[in-house]
Design a protein around this motif. Structure first.
Motif, PDB file in Angstrom:
ATOM      1  N   ASP A 114      28.641  53.544  36.291  1.00 26.23           N
ATOM      2  CA  ASP A 114      28.460  53.128  34.892  1.00 26.23           C
ATOM      3  C   ASP A 114      29.589  52.221  34.397  1.00 26.23           C
ATOM      4  OD1 ASP A 114      30.348  55.113  35.081  1.00 26.23           O
ATOM      5  OD2 ASP A 114      29.771  56.111  33.210  1.00 26.23           O
ATOM      6  N   VAL A 115      30.492  51.795  35.307  1.00 25.00           N
ATOM      7  CA  VAL A 115      31.600  50.930  34.884  1.00 25.00           C
ATOM      8  C   VAL A 115      31.092  49.513  34.657  1.00 25.00           C
ATOM      9  CG1 VAL A 115      33.264  52.331  36.154  1.00 25.00           C
ATOM     10  CG2 VAL A 115      32.266  50.306  37.252  1.00 25.00           C
ATOM     11  N   PRO A 116      31.813  48.692  33.890  1.00 28.26           N
ATOM     12  CA  PRO A 116      31.383  47.296  33.666  1.00 28.26           C
ATOM     13  C   PRO A 116      31.244  46.544  34.984  1.00 28.26           C
ATOM     14  CG  PRO A 116      33.168  47.893  32.173  1.00 28.26           C
ATOM     15  CD  PRO A 116      33.051  49.015  33.144  1.00 28.26           C
ATOM     16  N   SER A 117      30.214  45.756  35.092  1.00 29.25           N
ATOM     17  CA  SER A 117      29.996  44.967  36.310  1.00 29.25           C
ATOM     18  C   SER A 117      31.008  43.835  36.388  1.00 29.25           C
ATOM     19  CB  SER A 117      28.571  44.409  36.332  1.00 29.25           C
ATOM     20  OG  SER A 117      28.369  43.535  35.215  1.00 29.25           O
ATOM     21  N   PHE A 118      31.247  43.389  37.614  1.00 28.06           N
ATOM     22  CA  PHE A 118      32.196  42.297  37.820  1.00 28.06           C
ATOM     23  C   PHE A 118      31.812  41.550  39.081  1.00 28.06           C
ATOM     24  CE2 PHE A 118      36.115  40.722  39.908  1.00 28.06           C
ATOM     25  CZ  PHE A 118      36.497  39.795  38.954  1.00 28.06           C
ATOM     26  N   SER A 119      31.906  40.240  39.045  1.00 23.83           N
ATOM     27  CA  SER A 119      31.591  39.431  40.234  1.00 23.83           C
ATOM     28  C   SER A 119      32.368  38.129  40.180  1.00 23.83           C
ATOM     29  CB  SER A 119      30.086  39.144  40.306  1.00 23.83           C
ATOM     30  OG  SER A 119      29.677  38.360  39.196  1.00 23.83           O
ATOM     31  N   ARG A 120      32.466  37.496  41.334  1.00 22.97           N
ATOM     32  CA  ARG A 120      33.108  36.184  41.418  1.00 22.97           C
ATOM     33  C   ARG A 120      32.224  35.254  42.243  1.00 22.97           C
ATOM     34  NH1 ARG A 120      39.529  36.075  41.892  1.00 22.97           N
ATOM     35  NH2 ARG A 120      39.019  34.125  40.819  1.00 22.97           N
ATOM     36  N   GLY A 121      32.100  34.010  41.776  1.00 20.52           N
ATOM     37  CA  GLY A 121      31.330  33.030  42.520  1.00 20.52           C
ATOM     38  C   GLY A 121      32.095  32.544  43.742  1.00 20.52           C
TER      39      GLY A 121
END
Length: 288
Positions: A247-254
């Motif tokens: 349930d933690v905030p999503s995070f991604s990098r291009g």
């Protein structure tokens, strides 16, 4: 006409802000940089640098000369790239710069396959967290985790690297999030997006340890040191780890591929680009 070597040493001083920093960048001694700088000032009959106790600061005229010298350097590099593009196809050395996580955990394991396909290309893989300059030929091709903004370069987004929280399967506090301890980077990485994401999740909870490369984070999490923020492709592939905190905030990098336009159609560089594109776009751990 100013001596180009003198100008080159002057630019190194302007970029580093110290004589010793310029010496390290050029792999020469401190005295050589000082001598070259003095020679350029004598040639032009102007003071280019204010020599302070612990640093060097460009004078007003020095800044103008520096800006023009950078333009000259860029033009000279462009000539060199054009000449290089005419070399024999599929022969030579190509330097590929990539973030350590991609260099160590994706690219390195495929170097033998690349060599079998292109035996006359020597692929030099540089694992670098910092961005390199393609215009100054610090690399021929680069993978980056931020959108490239260099003028004169061609960029293509290859995919997205998503992150999650991971802990060892038998981590003692796995079912008690309020007691989690976290594996983070140190303060020198304070501006890195995944560090900010992780610290935002951690909040007042303690940092168990700090390591400055993601491979270290993986090993520490596997050893039970705490909760780490890892790319899905790393964490999901490790049998000792399990994803936690869904349930933690999503995070991604291009993931971006970038090459200088002058080299884009060079056959050996093209071969490396095509190989990297295939690896990233066909990798099951990255989203489109």
């Amino acid at each position: 006409m100013a001596d180009w070597e003198n100008l080159r040493h002057f630019m190194a001083v302007g970029r580093s802000g110290t004589l010793s920093g310029a010496a390290r960048a050029l792999k020469v001694d401190h005295a050589t940089v000082s001598r070259r700088l003095a020679a350029l000032e004598a040639e032009l009959d102007v003071m280019l640098v204010d020599r302070l106790p612990r640093s060097c600061r460009l004078t007003a005229i020095g800044q103008q000369v520096f800006d023009q010298a950078v333009t000259m350097e860029s033009a000279a590099d462009s000539i060199a790239r054009i000449a290089r593009a005419a070399h024999t196809p599929l022969i030579g050395k190509v330097t590929l710069s990539a973030p350590p996580v991609l260099a160590a955990h994706v690219l390195a394991q495929h170097l033998a396959h690349f060599r079998s396909l292109y035996p006359d290309i020597r692929l030099s893989l540089a694992a670098q967290a910092q961005q390199v300059s393609l215009s100054r030929r610090e690399a021929d091709v680069a993978l980056r985790l931020v959108r490239p903004e260099e003028t004169g370069s061609f960029a293509r987004k290859l995919g997205v690297m998503e992150f999650g929280l991971y802990a060892r399967r038998d981590y003692e506090h796995r079912e008690a999030p309020d007691r989690w301890q976290f594996i983070a980077y140190d303060e020198s990485f304070a501006d890195m997006p995944q560090q900010q994401w992780l610290l935002g999740i951690a909040g007042p909870r303690p940092i168990a340890c700090e390591l400055n490369d993601i491979s270290g984070h993986l090993i520490a999490a596997r050893a039970g040191a705490g909760v780490a923020g890892l790319p899905y492709f790393l964490g999901d592939a490790d049998p000792d780890l399990v994803r936690v905190g869904q349930d933690v905030p999503s995070f991604s990098r291009g993931i971006w591929l970038v090459v200088h336009r002058d080299l884009r159609k060079t056959p050996s560089v093209r071969a490396v680009m095509d190989f990297v594109v295939a690896l990233i776009t066909q990798h099951g751990g990255f989203s489109a």
